[in-house]
Design a protein around this motif. Structure first.
Motif, PDB file in Angstrom:
ATOM      1  N   LEU A 179      -6.895   4.843  -1.183  1.00 51.91           N
ATOM      2  CA  LEU A 179      -7.022   6.041  -1.763  1.00 51.91           C
ATOM      3  C   LEU A 179      -6.446   7.293  -0.773  1.00 51.91           C
ATOM      4  O   LEU A 179      -6.005   8.232  -1.219  1.00 51.91           O
ATOM      5  CB  LEU A 179      -8.509   6.427  -2.117  1.00 51.91           C
ATOM      6  CG  LEU A 179      -8.872   7.917  -2.447  1.00 51.91           C
ATOM      7  CD1 LEU A 179      -8.018   8.126  -3.899  1.00 51.91           C
ATOM      8  CD2 LEU A 179     -10.205   7.802  -2.861  1.00 51.91           C
ATOM      9  N   VAL A 213      -1.939   8.012  -9.305  1.00 56.62           N
ATOM     10  CA  VAL A 213      -2.820   6.683  -8.874  1.00 56.62           C
ATOM     11  C   VAL A 213      -4.060   7.117  -8.466  1.00 56.62           C
ATOM     12  O   VAL A 213      -4.852   6.094  -8.423  1.00 56.62           O
ATOM     13  CB  VAL A 213      -2.105   5.861  -8.190  1.00 56.62           C
ATOM     14  CG1 VAL A 213      -1.779   6.106  -6.898  1.00 56.62           C
ATOM     15  CG2 VAL A 213      -2.710   4.235  -8.271  1.00 56.62           C
ATOM     16  N   GLU A 214      -4.258   8.310  -7.870  1.00 56.49           N
ATOM     17  CA  GLU A 214      -5.406   8.619  -7.329  1.00 56.49           C
ATOM     18  C   GLU A 214      -6.713   8.594  -8.063  1.00 56.49           C
ATOM     19  O   GLU A 214      -7.892   8.168  -7.630  1.00 56.49           O
ATOM     20  CB  GLU A 214      -5.318  10.001  -6.466  1.00 56.49           C
ATOM     21  CG  GLU A 214      -5.370  11.129  -7.664  1.00 56.49           C
ATOM     22  CD  GLU A 214      -3.596  11.361  -7.830  1.00 56.49           C
ATOM     23  OE1 GLU A 214      -3.501  12.591  -8.328  1.00 56.49           O
ATOM     24  OE2 GLU A 214      -2.938  10.651  -7.597  1.00 56.49           O
ATOM     25  N   ALA A 230       0.834   4.048  -3.063  1.00 56.76           N
ATOM     26  CA  ALA A 230       0.669   5.228  -2.740  1.00 56.76           C
ATOM     27  C   ALA A 230       1.666   6.375  -3.370  1.00 56.76           C
ATOM     28  O   ALA A 230       1.175   7.503  -3.600  1.00 56.76           O
ATOM     29  CB  ALA A 230       0.367   5.740  -1.128  1.00 56.76           C
ATOM     30  N   ASP A 231       2.654   5.932  -3.679  1.00 53.10           N
ATOM     31  CA  ASP A 231       3.835   6.768  -4.061  1.00 53.10           C
ATOM     32  C   ASP A 231       3.747   6.748  -5.732  1.00 53.10           C
ATOM     33  O   ASP A 231       4.683   7.396  -6.316  1.00 53.10           O
ATOM     34  CB  ASP A 231       5.241   6.255  -3.547  1.00 53.10           C
ATOM     35  CG  ASP A 231       6.089   7.288  -3.320  1.00 53.10           C
ATOM     36  OD1 ASP A 231       5.802   8.515  -3.308  1.00 53.10           O
ATOM     37  OD2 ASP A 231       7.353   6.835  -4.014  1.00 53.10           O
ATOM     38  N   TYR A 283       0.094  10.808   0.844  1.00 57.04           N
ATOM     39  CA  TYR A 283       1.439  11.036   0.024  1.00 57.04           C
ATOM     40  C   TYR A 283       1.314  12.431  -0.569  1.00 57.04           C
ATOM     41  O   TYR A 283       2.333  13.008  -0.644  1.00 57.04           O
ATOM     42  CB  TYR A 283       1.531   9.612  -0.780  1.00 57.04           C
ATOM     43  CG  TYR A 283       2.319   8.850  -0.167  1.00 57.04           C
ATOM     44  CD1 TYR A 283       2.048   8.026   1.151  1.00 57.04           C
ATOM     45  CD2 TYR A 283       3.552   8.153  -0.595  1.00 57.04           C
ATOM     46  CE1 TYR A 283       2.465   7.158   1.653  1.00 57.04           C
ATOM     47  CE2 TYR A 283       4.082   7.029   0.076  1.00 57.04           C
ATOM     48  CZ  TYR A 283       3.764   6.566   1.190  1.00 57.04           C
ATOM     49  OH  TYR A 283       4.450   5.699   1.870  1.00 57.04           O
ATOM     50  N   GLU A 303      -4.380   6.860   1.600  1.00 60.33           N
ATOM     51  CA  GLU A 303      -2.956   7.090   1.791  1.00 60.33           C
ATOM     52  C   GLU A 303      -2.468   7.664   0.608  1.00 60.33           C
ATOM     53  O   GLU A 303      -1.261   8.383   0.818  1.00 60.33           O
ATOM     54  CB  GLU A 303      -2.396   5.539   1.916  1.00 60.33           C
ATOM     55  CG  GLU A 303      -0.728   5.467   1.935  1.00 60.33           C
ATOM     56  CD  GLU A 303      -0.365   4.189   2.771  1.00 60.33           C
ATOM     57  OE1 GLU A 303       0.970   4.275   3.040  1.00 60.33           O
ATOM     58  OE2 GLU A 303      -1.078   3.155   3.249  1.00 60.33           O
ATOM     59  N   ARG A 304      -3.187   7.326  -0.319  1.00 59.22           N
ATOM     60  CA  ARG A 304      -2.510   8.257  -1.770  1.00 59.22           C
ATOM     61  C   ARG A 304      -2.703   9.674  -1.427  1.00 59.22           C
ATOM     62  O   ARG A 304      -1.731  10.430  -1.743  1.00 59.22           O
ATOM     63  CB  ARG A 304      -3.231   7.735  -3.128  1.00 59.22           C
ATOM     64  CG  ARG A 304      -2.768   8.777  -4.180  1.00 59.22           C
ATOM     65  CD  ARG A 304      -1.100   8.769  -4.613  1.00 59.22           C
ATOM     66  NE  ARG A 304      -1.034   9.806  -5.624  1.00 59.22           N
ATOM     67  CZ  ARG A 304       0.152  10.369  -5.553  1.00 59.22           C
ATOM     68  NH1 ARG A 304       1.173   9.872  -4.942  1.00 59.22           N
ATOM     69  NH2 ARG A 304       0.217  11.141  -6.365  1.00 59.22           N
ATOM     70  N   TYR A 305      -3.735  10.274  -0.819  1.00 55.44           N
ATOM     71  CA  TYR A 305      -4.083  11.587  -0.406  1.00 55.44           C
ATOM     72  C   TYR A 305      -2.882  11.868   0.468  1.00 55.44           C
ATOM     73  O   TYR A 305      -2.534  13.048   0.692  1.00 55.44           O
ATOM     74  CB  TYR A 305      -5.528  11.765   0.205  1.00 55.44           C
ATOM     75  CG  TYR A 305      -6.602  11.884  -0.680  1.00 55.44           C
ATOM     76  CD1 TYR A 305      -6.318  11.735  -2.329  1.00 55.44           C
ATOM     77  CD2 TYR A 305      -7.784  11.561  -0.271  1.00 55.44           C
ATOM     78  CE1 TYR A 305      -7.485  11.787  -3.167  1.00 55.44           C
ATOM     79  CE2 TYR A 305      -8.873  11.499  -1.250  1.00 55.44           C
ATOM     80  CZ  TYR A 305      -8.559  11.632  -2.773  1.00 55.44           C
ATOM     81  OH  TYR A 305      -9.960  11.552  -3.524  1.00 55.44           O
ATOM     82  N   SER A 336       0.945  -1.250   0.039  1.00 52.93           N
ATOM     83  CA  SER A 336       0.129  -0.044   0.027  1.00 52.93           C
ATOM     84  C   SER A 336       0.919   1.337   0.039  1.00 52.93           C
ATOM     85  O   SER A 336       0.390   2.073  -0.581  1.00 52.93           O
ATOM     86  CB  SER A 336      -0.909   0.110   1.271  1.00 52.93           C
ATOM     87  OG  SER A 336      -0.352   0.090   2.394  1.00 52.93           O
TER      88      SER A 336
END
Length: 330
Positions: free
Chosen positions: A93, A71-72, A66-67, A99, A95-97, A62
């Protein structure tokens, strides 16, 4: 020409052109995840996560997902399409936010971050937090969501007590979750209103409480590295060369990644790099050697990025360490 150094199980190859800091080169099993994500193929991403065997693997995957820039968009579509009760797409999602927010903030000290950066940073973290509160209420044992909430707690400056509360909620179900421990360790450092007593105490507590062969001992190395970063020139080198630090590192390594019970996994590369880096800072080459022997060319961005020329630093340190035990490269 290629030579191979396998000082212990899982040792990586070494080559003449130096180390790789790419996690996908170092852990090829993760390449299908990146491929599916970059292709915008949610079923491939979902199936990859469904095939993972442990909470630690889920945390590693994950974090890497997220990096991935952009990908969001894929994850927002997945959240809209999947079952509302499924925690995976929402957590990924969120975790992507997180990052995205941290990338905007940057790794600079607070005084060097602009007001606009802070505003955007906090906006992204609040979006993540809204998703994560919902997930944790529905799935109170879901480690990835609680781990991400340790990052939002730190970034939103919710305080030591709240960060510890979140960690305790997670650890009640997953008591030795390495990635969560790394996140709380950051919170406990003085730069986030903690103290060195708290940071070192937590690291040693985790190392002592964990089963032999776990990764938790690497927290001891990470705490000393953080302390080194906070010291002025001259003091930092003297600190890492001190015998108390050397012995603390040595004991932690022996109960974790150098213990016979250790089984290498995706976190092992980062843990060995932490020890290799910390021992190298203190010129404790004999004790750095087994970690470099395991790693071969598999470097990790953290903590080597703290050195201006990370590739040269890794190569010089590895050479000195392996030569200290008669294992230098030809």
């Amino acid at each position: 020409m290629t030579s191979t150094t396998n000082g212990m199980a899982g040792g990586g190859p070494t080559n003449t052109w130096g180390p790789t800091f790419d996690p996908y080169d170092n852990t090829p099993e993760l390449i299908p995840l990146r491929t599916a994500a970059q292709a915008g193929h949610w079923p491939g991403v979902r199936d990859f996560f469904a095939g993972l065997d442990s909470v630690d693997e889920l945390a590693s995957a994950s974090s890497l997902l997220a990096d991935i820039p952009g990908v969001e968009s894929l994850l927002e579509r997945a959240v809209a399409a999947e079952s509302p009760g499924d925690p995976l797409p929402r957590t990924l999602l969120a975790e992507r936010y997180v990052y995205i927010g941290w990338d905007i903030r940057s790794g600079a000290r607070a005084q060097d971050v602009s007001r606009d950066q802070f505003t955007q940073f906090h906006d992204w973290l609040r979006r993540a937090e809204q998703l994560l509160i919902e997930i944790c209420a529905e799935h109170p044992s879901y480690a990835p969501a609680w781990t991400a909430r340790l990052m939002t707690a730190r970034g939103l400056q919710l305080g030591q007590a709240e960060a510890r509360r979140r960690y305790d909620r997670l650890s009640a179900h997953h008591p030795h979750h390495y990635r969560a421990q790394v996140q709380l360790l950051q919170q406990l450092c003085p730069k986030w209103s903690g103290s060195w007593e708290a940071a070192h105490g937590f690291a040693r507590e985790c190392a002592t409480a964990a089963p032999d062969g776990s990764h938790s001992g690497a927290l001891v190395a990470l705490a000393h590295i953080e302390r080194w970063l906070d010291l002025d020139g001259g003091e930092d080198a003297a600190y890492m060369r001190g015998l108390p630090v050397r012995d603390d590192l040595r004991n932690a390594a022996q109960v974790s990644v150098l213990h016979p019970a250790h089984r290498p996994d995706w976190n092992s590369i980062g843990a060995h790099n932490a020890f290799a880096f910390a021992f190298s800072l203190g010129n404790h080459w004999e004790y750095a050697a087994p970690h470099f022997a395991f790693l071969g060319d598999r470097a990790s961005e953290s903590p080597w990025h703290y050195i201006p020329d990370k590739k040269s630093a890794f190569l010089k340190s590895r050479k000195a360490a392996l030569e200290s035990r008669g294992g230098g490269h030809r």
